[in-house]
Design a protein around this motif. Sequence first.
Motif, mmCIF file in Angstrom:
data_model
loop_
_atom_site.group_PDB
_atom_site.id
_atom_site.type_symbol
_atom_site.label_atom_id
_atom_site.label_comp_id
_atom_site.label_asym_id
_atom_site.label_seq_id
_atom_site.Cartn_x
_atom_site.Cartn_y
_atom_site.Cartn_z
ATOM 1 N N HIS A 206 14.407 -1.554 2.856
ATOM 2 C CA HIS A 206 15.248 -2.265 1.890
ATOM 3 C C HIS A 206 14.865 -1.864 0.459
ATOM 4 C CE1 HIS A 206 17.379 -5.314 4.432
ATOM 5 N NE2 HIS A 206 16.404 -5.003 5.268
ATOM 6 N N ILE A 207 13.576 -1.813 0.201
ATOM 7 C CA ILE A 207 13.108 -1.467 -1.149
ATOM 8 C C ILE A 207 13.479 -0.039 -1.499
ATOM 9 C CG2 ILE A 207 11.039 -1.172 -2.580
ATOM 10 C CD1 ILE A 207 9.825 -3.536 -1.032
ATOM 11 N N GLU A 208 13.317 0.870 -0.551
ATOM 12 C CA GLU A 208 13.698 2.261 -0.799
ATOM 13 C C GLU A 208 15.192 2.374 -1.099
ATOM 14 O OE1 GLU A 208 10.301 4.512 1.942
ATOM 15 O OE2 GLU A 208 12.263 3.996 2.795
ATOM 16 N N ALA A 209 16.009 1.581 -0.400
ATOM 17 C CA ALA A 209 17.453 1.602 -0.651
ATOM 18 C C ALA A 209 17.773 1.070 -2.044
ATOM 19 C CB ALA A 209 18.178 0.785 0.409
ATOM 20 N N LEU A 210 17.039 0.061 -2.501
ATOM 21 C CA LEU A 210 17.251 -0.483 -3.847
ATOM 22 C C LEU A 210 16.850 0.538 -4.913
ATOM 23 C CD1 LEU A 210 15.965 -4.093 -3.191
ATOM 24 C CD2 LEU A 210 18.303 -3.471 -3.831
ATOM 25 N N GLN B 231 0.829 -1.205 0.000
ATOM 26 C CA GLN B 231 0.000 0.000 0.000
ATOM 27 C C GLN B 231 0.867 1.259 0.000
ATOM 28 O OE1 GLN B 231 -3.287 0.263 -0.382
ATOM 29 N NE2 GLN B 231 -3.394 -1.979 -0.572
ATOM 30 N N HIS B 232 1.964 1.214 0.704
ATOM 31 C CA HIS B 232 2.859 2.376 0.770
ATOM 32 C C HIS B 232 3.381 2.738 -0.617
ATOM 33 C CE1 HIS B 232 6.113 5.013 2.164
ATOM 34 N NE2 HIS B 232 6.907 4.356 1.323
ATOM 35 N N PHE B 233 3.892 1.746 -1.339
ATOM 36 C CA PHE B 233 4.468 2.039 -2.648
ATOM 37 C C PHE B 233 3.405 2.254 -3.709
ATOM 38 C CE2 PHE B 233 8.182 0.183 -0.573
ATOM 39 C CZ PHE B 233 9.134 1.118 -0.925
ATOM 40 N N VAL C 31 6.887 1.448 -8.965
ATOM 41 C CA VAL C 31 7.229 0.270 -8.181
ATOM 42 C C VAL C 31 5.997 -0.581 -7.936
ATOM 43 C CG1 VAL C 31 8.134 -0.575 -5.993
ATOM 44 C CG2 VAL C 31 9.141 1.453 -7.038
ATOM 45 N N MET C 32 6.101 -1.845 -8.250
ATOM 46 C CA MET C 32 5.027 -2.796 -7.964
ATOM 47 C C MET C 32 5.617 -3.950 -7.166
ATOM 48 S SD MET C 32 2.856 -2.886 -11.533
ATOM 49 C CE MET C 32 4.295 -3.289 -12.529
ATOM 50 N N LEU C 33 4.814 -4.522 -6.291
ATOM 51 C CA LEU C 33 5.253 -5.637 -5.464
ATOM 52 C C LEU C 33 4.310 -6.812 -5.616
ATOM 53 C CD1 LEU C 33 6.077 -3.718 -2.143
ATOM 54 C CD2 LEU C 33 7.703 -4.479 -3.886
ATOM 55 N N MET D 170 13.483 -10.857 -3.659
ATOM 56 C CA MET D 170 13.933 -10.754 -2.273
ATOM 57 C C MET D 170 13.440 -11.981 -1.519
ATOM 58 S SD MET D 170 12.993 -6.740 -1.564
ATOM 59 C CE MET D 170 13.795 -6.766 0.033
ATOM 60 N N VAL D 171 14.385 -12.746 -0.973
ATOM 61 C CA VAL D 171 14.038 -13.956 -0.223
ATOM 62 C C VAL D 171 14.369 -13.721 1.244
ATOM 63 C CG1 VAL D 171 14.454 -16.424 0.053
ATOM 64 C CG2 VAL D 171 14.487 -15.405 -2.232
ATOM 65 N N LEU D 172 13.402 -14.046 2.101
ATOM 66 C CA LEU D 172 13.577 -13.801 3.529
ATOM 67 C C LEU D 172 13.654 -15.103 4.310
ATOM 68 C CD1 LEU D 172 11.622 -11.331 2.346
ATOM 69 C CD2 LEU D 172 11.873 -10.584 4.692
ATOM 70 N N SER D 173 14.424 -15.060 5.384
ATOM 71 C CA SER D 173 14.572 -16.191 6.283
ATOM 72 C C SER D 173 13.523 -16.116 7.392
ATOM 73 C CB SER D 173 15.978 -16.172 6.891
ATOM 74 O OG SER D 173 16.046 -16.946 8.068
ATOM 75 N N GLN D 174 13.267 -17.248 8.014
ATOM 76 C CA GLN D 174 12.387 -17.251 9.182
ATOM 77 C C GLN D 174 13.012 -16.498 10.345
ATOM 78 O OE1 GLN D 174 10.013 -20.933 10.037
ATOM 79 N NE2 GLN D 174 11.387 -21.852 8.528
#
Length: 443
Positions: free
Chosen positions: A393-397, A307-309, A317-319, A350-354
């Motif tokens: 993270h997305i903003e930095a990319l 919603q932010h982007f 930007v789409m997610l 982007m892959v995230l860990s538990q």
Amino acid sequence: MATNTLRLLKELADIQKNPDQAIYVSYNEDDITNVRALIMGPPDTPYEYGFFEFNMQFPRDYPTSPPKVNAITTNGGRTRFNPNIYAGGKVCLSILGTWRGEAGEQWSSAQGIESVLLSIQSLMSANPFENEPGYEAGGQKEMSYKAEQEQYCQKIQHETFRISILQRLEGYMRINPSTGRVNPLEDISHLSPAEREAEEHKRAHLEPFTDLCKRLFRYYYPTYVRTISRERGKVQDGHQFATMPFEYGGNQMGGKFSYHELERRMNAVKTVIDAEADTWVKQGAEATKNDEGISASLQLQFNQTYQHFLGKFEGTVMLELIENNPFCWRMIYIGRPMTNLDGGLFRIKMVLSQRFPEEQPRVMFETPIYHVNITSDGVPYYRPRRTDDIKSHIEALIEVLENEQLSPDPRTWMNLDAAQLYFGKPEDQREYRKAFRRYVLLS
């Protein structure tokens, strides 16, 4: 709270907020006087992008008295990495009181953790031979030791790869150096999610720099490969290291060159690190199926970030979640009109860990791009303002993509060929812009 504790807390917080110096710290809140530090070897030195760990023990009267510093990256006490960093762990610096110095070089309460670590980092120079007290720059001895200086740098470069990088990462991931495979006795994938999380937490507590070194390895792997290719042309595999005039007994750097073996092990480490992302995806899908808390948390974070982007960067930007897995995000960036990115469409996975945010996302450009801060196989160098917020993270990319004034700091250069053009002559810079636009139009 004791004065020294308040001072230490402030210093540690300042270092953690500003990793520009490539020094990192970790500590246990139950014993803040015992600090572990990691120094990354400076570029254009034989220590380049190696991982050198130190233990710092602070006395009760700190900062009146200096900390005691001990080198940990010593190959089990068998390798001396510098004339001032002994195999037994001793670090010889005048500000630590472990070496005689000139007037004004002694410890003062104005100094602190950062100044100590930067002083150690300064020892990791392009010519560490000159740290030996008997060395005289510009004199006859410098000329007589010219061959030894080159030989010393060559063996430090080799052992930086073998000990500070490969041994460390193979240990973290339980990789058998001979086979390049993860030791099945250490494989925890068969454990239940709760048991696996407990074991991973235990390992991370024992080795606080595990995720950091994996991320740095992904950044600098192309540099490692290039350096290995360059150095193996200078020395012969199997050739014994030369002994330096100041090396003696067990306080030396002994061994022999084997760049062919280092290259094989380097590629094996990369393979295991790359495969971890696939494991995280599978574990995330399982966690989502079992309706675990971390899955719901990441799903909520995705909804809020989406919603932010959607409102802030509409049309740019789409997610999306790949296969509805909240542990696997895809960012789609559409180049803005009238910019160098106009006409481009880039997919970023982007892959995230538990264990996010203790383990940071593995980010990969699925769309090829020619960029100083992105490796040729898609690994970007970026710095989120908040490591626990994926939106950051997305903003930095986005900042990496849209920034047209790139940093001259070589530690940010992921594509060395692109950096050579970008920071080269005007005609080289034109070639960089042409190559950049060519990739944009092909995206």
